[in-house]
Design a protein around this motif. Structure first.
Motif, PDB file in Angstrom:
ATOM      1  N   SER A 447       0.897  -1.033   0.196  1.00 30.13           N
ATOM      2  CA  SER A 447      -0.223  -0.033   0.208  1.00 30.13           C
ATOM      3  C   SER A 447       0.679   1.701  -0.610  1.00 30.13           C
ATOM      4  O   SER A 447       0.648   2.022  -0.524  1.00 30.13           O
ATOM      5  CB  SER A 447      -1.144  -0.467   1.275  1.00 30.13           C
ATOM      6  N   ASN A 448       2.195   1.114   0.936  1.00 33.84           N
ATOM      7  CA  ASN A 448       2.970   2.190   0.741  1.00 33.84           C
ATOM      8  C   ASN A 448       3.503   2.351  -1.003  1.00 33.84           C
ATOM      9  O   ASN A 448       3.806   3.712  -0.731  1.00 33.84           O
ATOM     10  CB  ASN A 448       3.641   2.612   1.642  1.00 33.84           C
ATOM     11  N   PHE A 449       3.610   1.457  -0.817  1.00 31.51           N
ATOM     12  CA  PHE A 449       4.448   1.824  -2.669  1.00 31.51           C
ATOM     13  C   PHE A 449       3.319   2.311  -3.052  1.00 31.51           C
ATOM     14  O   PHE A 449       4.354   3.113  -4.863  1.00 31.51           O
ATOM     15  CB  PHE A 449       4.396  -0.080  -2.796  1.00 31.51           C
ATOM     16  N   TYR A 450       2.592   1.576  -2.988  1.00 29.98           N
ATOM     17  CA  TYR A 450       1.477   2.205  -4.555  1.00 29.98           C
ATOM     18  C   TYR A 450       1.022   3.726  -3.926  1.00 29.98           C
ATOM     19  O   TYR A 450       0.981   4.428  -4.738  1.00 29.98           O
ATOM     20  CB  TYR A 450      -0.394   1.794  -5.019  1.00 29.98           C
ATOM     21  N   GLY A 451       0.599   4.733  -2.462  1.00 26.89           N
ATOM     22  CA  GLY A 451       0.603   5.730  -2.067  1.00 26.89           C
ATOM     23  C   GLY A 451       2.449   6.422  -2.919  1.00 26.89           C
ATOM     24  O   GLY A 451       2.010   7.448  -3.236  1.00 26.89           O
ATOM     25  N   LEU A 452       3.385   5.592  -2.952  1.00 24.66           N
ATOM     26  CA  LEU A 452       4.454   6.543  -3.233  1.00 24.66           C
ATOM     27  C   LEU A 452       4.717   7.037  -4.218  1.00 24.66           C
ATOM     28  O   LEU A 452       5.333   7.980  -5.158  1.00 24.66           O
ATOM     29  CB  LEU A 452       5.506   5.786  -3.019  1.00 24.66           C
ATOM     30  N   VAL A 453       3.957   6.142  -5.279  1.00 24.01           N
ATOM     31  CA  VAL A 453       3.651   6.086  -6.495  1.00 24.01           C
ATOM     32  C   VAL A 453       2.667   7.177  -7.134  1.00 24.01           C
ATOM     33  O   VAL A 453       2.350   7.064  -8.026  1.00 24.01           O
ATOM     34  CB  VAL A 453       4.117   4.800  -8.049  1.00 24.01           C
ATOM     35  N   GLY A 454       1.889   7.634  -6.295  1.00 24.92           N
ATOM     36  CA  GLY A 454       0.857   8.233  -6.248  1.00 24.92           C
ATOM     37  C   GLY A 454      -0.521   7.197  -7.310  1.00 24.92           C
ATOM     38  O   GLY A 454      -1.276   7.978  -7.393  1.00 24.92           O
ATOM     39  N   ASP A 455      -0.677   5.817  -6.913  1.00 23.54           N
ATOM     40  CA  ASP A 455      -1.336   5.432  -7.156  1.00 23.54           C
ATOM     41  C   ASP A 455      -2.877   4.748  -6.643  1.00 23.54           C
ATOM     42  O   ASP A 455      -2.304   3.665  -5.514  1.00 23.54           O
ATOM     43  CB  ASP A 455      -0.915   3.511  -7.774  1.00 23.54           C
ATOM     44  N   MET A 456      -3.190   5.947  -6.452  1.00 20.80           N
ATOM     45  CA  MET A 456      -4.139   5.956  -4.996  1.00 20.80           C
ATOM     46  C   MET A 456      -5.434   4.662  -5.634  1.00 20.80           C
ATOM     47  O   MET A 456      -5.876   3.511  -4.188  1.00 20.80           O
ATOM     48  CB  MET A 456      -5.576   7.637  -5.178  1.00 20.80           C
ATOM     49  N   GLU A 457      -5.356   4.320  -6.935  1.00 19.15           N
ATOM     50  CA  GLU A 457      -6.100   3.315  -7.160  1.00 19.15           C
ATOM     51  C   GLU A 457      -5.378   1.698  -6.629  1.00 19.15           C
ATOM     52  O   GLU A 457      -6.221   1.011  -6.044  1.00 19.15           O
ATOM     53  CB  GLU A 457      -6.632   2.986  -8.090  1.00 19.15           C
ATOM     54  N   GLY A 458      -4.034   1.303  -6.795  1.00 20.01           N
ATOM     55  CA  GLY A 458      -4.040   0.960  -5.553  1.00 20.01           C
ATOM     56  C   GLY A 458      -3.812   0.493  -4.715  1.00 20.01           C
ATOM     57  O   GLY A 458      -4.029  -0.774  -4.182  1.00 20.01           O
ATOM     58  N   VAL A 459      -3.740   1.526  -3.788  1.00 23.15           N
ATOM     59  CA  VAL A 459      -4.351   1.847  -2.888  1.00 23.15           C
ATOM     60  C   VAL A 459      -5.138   0.615  -2.002  1.00 23.15           C
ATOM     61  O   VAL A 459      -5.036   0.320  -0.904  1.00 23.15           O
ATOM     62  CB  VAL A 459      -3.306   2.930  -1.878  1.00 23.15           C
ATOM     63  N   ALA A 460      -5.627   1.851  -2.371  1.00 19.90           N
ATOM     64  CA  ALA A 460      -7.871   0.998  -2.418  1.00 19.90           C
ATOM     65  C   ALA A 460      -7.608  -0.455  -2.265  1.00 19.90           C
ATOM     66  O   ALA A 460      -8.590  -1.055  -1.332  1.00 19.90           O
ATOM     67  CB  ALA A 460      -8.738   1.880  -3.156  1.00 19.90           C
ATOM     68  N   ASN A 461      -7.708  -1.265  -3.624  1.00 22.08           N
ATOM     69  CA  ASN A 461      -7.762  -2.162  -4.004  1.00 22.08           C
ATOM     70  C   ASN A 461      -6.603  -3.080  -3.008  1.00 22.08           C
ATOM     71  O   ASN A 461      -7.201  -4.357  -2.191  1.00 22.08           O
ATOM     72  CB  ASN A 461      -7.071  -2.688  -5.762  1.00 22.08           C
ATOM     73  N   VAL A 462      -5.016  -2.354  -2.545  1.00 21.39           N
ATOM     74  CA  VAL A 462      -4.644  -3.109  -1.233  1.00 21.39           C
ATOM     75  C   VAL A 462      -5.887  -3.698  -0.139  1.00 21.39           C
ATOM     76  O   VAL A 462      -5.783  -4.611   0.413  1.00 21.39           O
ATOM     77  CB  VAL A 462      -3.421  -2.180  -1.076  1.00 21.39           C
ATOM     78  N   ARG A 463      -6.164  -2.358   0.774  1.00 29.00           N
ATOM     79  CA  ARG A 463      -7.173  -2.394   1.781  1.00 29.00           C
ATOM     80  C   ARG A 463      -7.847  -2.921   1.631  1.00 29.00           C
ATOM     81  O   ARG A 463      -8.808  -3.528   2.482  1.00 29.00           O
ATOM     82  CB  ARG A 463      -7.362  -0.456   1.761  1.00 29.00           C
ATOM     83  N   ARG A 464      -8.753  -3.189   0.238  1.00 27.46           N
ATOM     84  CA  ARG A 464      -9.738  -4.025   0.319  1.00 27.46           C
ATOM     85  C   ARG A 464      -9.754  -5.634  -0.216  1.00 27.46           C
ATOM     86  O   ARG A 464     -10.503  -5.970   0.553  1.00 27.46           O
ATOM     87  CB  ARG A 464     -10.407  -3.355  -1.671  1.00 27.46           C
TER      88      ARG A 464
END
Length: 609
Positions: A447-464
């Motif tokens: 999640s931190n990696f996706y947040g770092l590269v600005g991929d908020m959709e990736g962050v949401a997918n991991v949290r789901r």
């Protein structure tokens, strides 16, 4: 009457009393006599008084001795050998041969089932035990209870406990240990408190104290230790080892000094396990100087002593010192084990000693014939990846003889994120999710990696995914010991009585830092919120709260130690370094990975963490 005749008369009285009460042919008793008379000195001594001949001349006794000695020796070998399912196979062969099964056989096989967590075979032994009518054997039933708890089937263990017609203190101690082993410390405390004070022995206290410590209930364990002493119960070596370990795990340096003094006062300092525990305790409390001094003063040292020292150096990032200790260990003829090599590899990984790490890894395999475990491979991957050798680390993973687990891939992912290698991080992240890890750390890193590269959709997918798989993030917690009292802080915590003063003081500190050029690193805040809100979230990080409280609560210039249950974040690392310079403090921070010693704005890790 001579001394030999007195002994002979005593043995003869026991023997004839056994015949009269008809327990001389009991499996336990006959085996005792068998082992007793196997001693050549006993044969000569008691043949002179005629007892040896009388015992062995009885056909019934002779047969009982020979039969039970044969089985006792065989079963004893099964119980004492290294845990293996082969012993269970041997027992099945024994049973199928039609030979009589005794309490000895069942006690040994149940013990083995507990060691290798063979629940199904343990239940079969339980059924056989009931069928043969041994359910009134207190020793055997206690072993059965212990087996179920080691297999983490605590309900079965409780049922055995409840069905026992008589329970002595050993049974209750075993039940307390079992409840703690199965992560039910509150039930263990309840069972303990229901006992009469006069019924408890030192083993009861030890079972509870060590069990609480193993369940991260160190504070409660120390309360019971204090109560134990108030009630006048004499502590033993096991008590002290448990308390020493708890002080080390919680990094309670004031308590550590107090307990060390008690060890010296009680005369336990020269016991090797106690000495090893003290070295480990001081290392975990951030006092490597004290750890080294205690190590040097030990009259005897074994592989555990050296491994404790090496691992301590490793956790503090003193890689060169760890390797020096390892070479000194070899010179003194102490053979390292797999844990020792974990320490050396960890030391190399956290000190950037790439070549030395490779040498240590090959030495372990080629010189000492130790097969690498997943933990060793993880250290090697971490060593390469931290040094920026990401593709070399990836190739190493591909060539491993075993499939990487979630912890290894998480460590690799963390380095990929640190070096901002999006290609490898994405590939490793996909593999990581396929493993469906149960540890939240893997998901948080991704999640931190996706947040770092600005991929908020990736962050949401991991949290789901975390929500769907029932994975809960462990809440960050940092604690500090002030005047022998432990103060804990969670992220965004406002439960402390002085929380308003702490936040006010923290804002003053942040402003001082901003005046020197500090800019909060909000890149790790995954929430899609305003920048000021992100800064407010960073302000509430648990380590910042603990540091602010430490500065408020101690005289100017006083060094202090904080402990965090998770890895320190990048922003808090910068924050602590700047605070150490602005406030003129030496701050030691222990996180889940290593120690950081901050002084004059510089960290001992050299930003290599």
């Amino acid at each position: 009457m001579g001394k030999g005749n007195k002994v002979g008369v005593g043995v003869e009285i026991v023997y004839y009393h056994g015949i009269k009460c008809n327990y001389i042919y009991n499996n336990y008793t006959s085996c005792f006599f068998c082992f007793f008379f196997q001693n050549p000195s006993c044969v000569g001594k008691y043949s002179r008084i005629g007892l040896h001949e009388r015992v062995t001349s009885s056909t019934r006794m002779k047969n009982a001795l020979q039969r039970n000695f044969s089985w006792a020796r065989r079963i004893n070998c099964m119980a004492n050998q290294s845990p293996s399912r082969k012993a269970i196979t041997d027992f099945h062969l024994l049973h199928s041969s039609g030979r009589k099964i005794t309490e000895f056989h069942l006690s040994s096989i149940v013990k083995i089932c507990g060691r290798v967590e063979a629940l199904q075979e343990g239940r079969q032994a339980h059924c056989l035990l009931l069928k043969l009518g041994f359910n009134s054997d207190l020793i055997l039933m206690t072993t059965l209870l212990d087996m179920y708890s080691k297999c983490t089937y605590i309900h079965d263990a409780c049922r055995v406990f409840d069905e026992m017609p008589h329970r002595d203190v050993v049974v209750i101690n075993s039940m307390i240990s079992g409840l703690c082993r199965c992560h039910l410390p509150s039930y263990a405390i309840d069972l303990f408190t229901k006992m009469n004070q006069s019924d408890r022995d030192v083993g009861t206290w030890n079972s509870l104290i060590s069990g609480l410590g193993q369940n991260s209930e160190g504070r409660a364990a120390l309360i019971f230790f204090k109560r134990m002493r108030v009630e006048g119960v004499q502590v033993d070596v096991m008590t002290m080892i448990s308390v020493i370990s708890i002080c080390g795990d919680m990094a309670l340096i004031v308590h550590a000094h107090h307990v060390h003094g008690l060890v010296i006062k009680s005369g336990f300092e020269l016991y090797l396990p106690v000495g090893n525990a003290i070295v480990d305790m001081y290392a975990k409390c951030g006092c490597m100087g004290d750890a080294c001094l205690c190590f040097q003063n030990m009259p005897f040292k074994n592989v555990i002593s050296w491994t404790s020292l090496i691992s301590g150096y490793a956790k503090h990032g003193f890689g060169v010192e760890a390797l020096k200790a390892f070479h000194q260990m070899e010179m003194e003829g102490v053979v390292p084990n797999k844990i020792t090599f974990l320490g050396t590899l960890y030391a190399c990984s956290h000190s950037g000693l790439l070549q030395e790490g490779w040498i240590s890894f090959t030495t372990m395999i080629n010189k000492y014939s130790i097969a690498p475990t997943m933990e060793h491979y993880t250290c090697m991957v971490d060593l390469l990846a931290r040094a920026g050798r990401l593709y070399e680390a990836h190739e190493f993973i591909e060539k491993m003889p075993i499939k990487p687990d979630a912890k290894l891939l998480t460590a690799f992912l963390s380095s990929c994120c640190h070096h901002k290698n999006v290609e490898l991080a994405s590939a490793v992240g996909k593999k990581l999710l396929q493993l469906q890890p149960q540890e939240a750390g893997a998901y948080i890193s991704l999640s931190n990696f996706y947040g770092l590269v600005g991929d908020m959709e990736g962050v949401a997918n991991v949290r789901r995914l975390m929500l769907e798989r029932g994975i809960r993030k462990e809440k960050a917690c940092t604690w500090i010991e002030i005047s022998r009292k432990v103060h804990s802080f969670e992220s965004g915590d406002r439960s402390h009585p002085d929380y308003q003063k702490i936040y006010d003081h923290l804002r003053v500190l942040i402003q001082k830092m901003k005046n020197t050029g500090y800019v909060p690193d909000t890149s790790m805040v995954a929430q899609n919120v305003e920048e000021l809100t992100k800064e407010e979230i960073l302000l509430g990080h648990s380590e910042k709260l603990a540091i602010a409280f430490g500065i408020m609560s101690t005289p100017p210039g006083t060094p202090f130690l904080i402990v965090k249950n998770l890895r320190v974040c990048a922003d808090c690392h910068v924050f602590t370094g700047l605070i150490s310079k602005i406030e003129g403090r030496e701050i030691v921070a222990r996180d889940s990975s290593r120690f950081h010693h901050f002084k004059d704005g510089v960290c001992s890790c050299g930003n290599y963490w």
